[in-house]
Design a protein around this motif. Structure first.
Motif, mmCIF file in Angstrom:
data_model
loop_
_atom_site.group_PDB
_atom_site.id
_atom_site.type_symbol
_atom_site.label_atom_id
_atom_site.label_comp_id
_atom_site.label_asym_id
_atom_site.label_seq_id
_atom_site.Cartn_x
_atom_site.Cartn_y
_atom_site.Cartn_z
ATOM 1 N N ALA A 8 -2.935 3.640 -2.622
ATOM 2 C CA ALA A 8 -2.779 2.821 -3.825
ATOM 3 C C ALA A 8 -2.442 1.408 -3.355
ATOM 4 N N GLN A 14 0.851 -1.188 0.000
ATOM 5 C CA GLN A 14 0.000 0.000 0.000
ATOM 6 C C GLN A 14 0.887 1.238 0.000
ATOM 7 N N VAL A 45 -7.261 0.169 -5.185
ATOM 8 C CA VAL A 45 -7.199 1.182 -4.126
ATOM 9 C C VAL A 45 -7.669 0.549 -2.820
#
Length: 248
Positions: A98, A88, A119
């Motif tokens: 992300a 992440q 996401v």
């Protein structure tokens, strides 16, 4: 095998970080799968020994988690390897990230690599509860060499959505933690679900794990694993795992 070697090297790097900054755990135990799972997979899902290496590192930039699972390490003909790498990258001024995950499973007669870019949202609440959700695209690269399948095409295979929650707690001065994770797969290709035997475009699988932290480094774990039209089995299937953990 090239993908597995690459991700394994990444996990070793995570481990070196975790030893200094976060978490690095070795786990070993027994998987006790249900009769339904054993009927589909035979010895690959029966009462199987396993060894699992976890690594985790969190920074202001983002989080990195990985594990390597070896199933049936005492039986070379049935031994399987599962590798997961999750990353992440924190987005500024928010709890959104992300997200990416690479999952690799290699058995004696088949293999799968699933790539999940998307996401995520995660947060640690004031009461210590950690919660994460992620939405991603699902891409599959597979080799079903032992399943007698032809006409398989690698590529896009629908959507992926996951939920994770975990919390530490004490009972009579004993430290425990509980973790729940569930993964949902949507709009999967008919070719894929026919090959895997799952036969539905929607499927899910999950974990419920209870850890007893006996000492700072040593613990016991009881895990319940379940799936529905997922993990290569049509309908509902489950298993109970018993394990020891050592945290470095």
């Amino acid at each position: 095998m090239k993908n597995i070697k690459l991700i394994f090297c990444s996990l070793i790097y995570i481990s070196s970080l975790s030893a200094n900054a976060s978490d690095f755990t070795l786990e070993s135990g027994v998987m006790d799968w249900s009769h339904k799972a054993e009927k589909v997979f035979g010895k690959q899902r029966s009462e199987n020994a396993f060894v699992k290496l976890h690594g985790y590192n969190a920074t202001d930039f983002g989080d990195l988690y990985g594990n390597v699972l070896i199933e049936d390490p005492d039986d070379q003909e049935e031994m399987g390897i599962e590798v997961v790498l999750i990353g992440q990258i924190n987005l500024p001024d928010s709890d959104f990230n992300a997200y990416s995950q690479v999952y690799v499973k290699n058995e004696p007669d088949w293999s799968e690599t699933i790539v999940l870019p998307g996401v995520s949202w995660d947060k640690v609440f004031d009461n210590g509860l950690y919660f994460q959700s992620a939405l991603a695209l699902n891409y599959v690269i597979a080799d079903y060499r032992g399943l007698g399948m032809s006409g398989w095409e690698n590529g896009y295979n629908g959507l992926y959505f996951t939920l994770t929650a975990s919390k530490d707690f004490d009972i009579f001065d004993n430290k425990f933690s509980v973790m729940w994770n569930q993964e949902q797969y949507f709009f999967r290709d008919d070719i894929y679900t026919d090959i895997t035997g799952e036969q539905r475009s929607f499927g899910f699988n999950g974990w419920l794990v209870l850890d007893w932290h006996v000492t700072e480094n040593f613990g016991l774990a009881l895990s319940y694993r379940y799936s529905n039209n997922n993990m290569g089995v049509k309908g509902y299937s489950d298993g109970v795992f018993y394990s020891l953990k050592y945290k470095f």
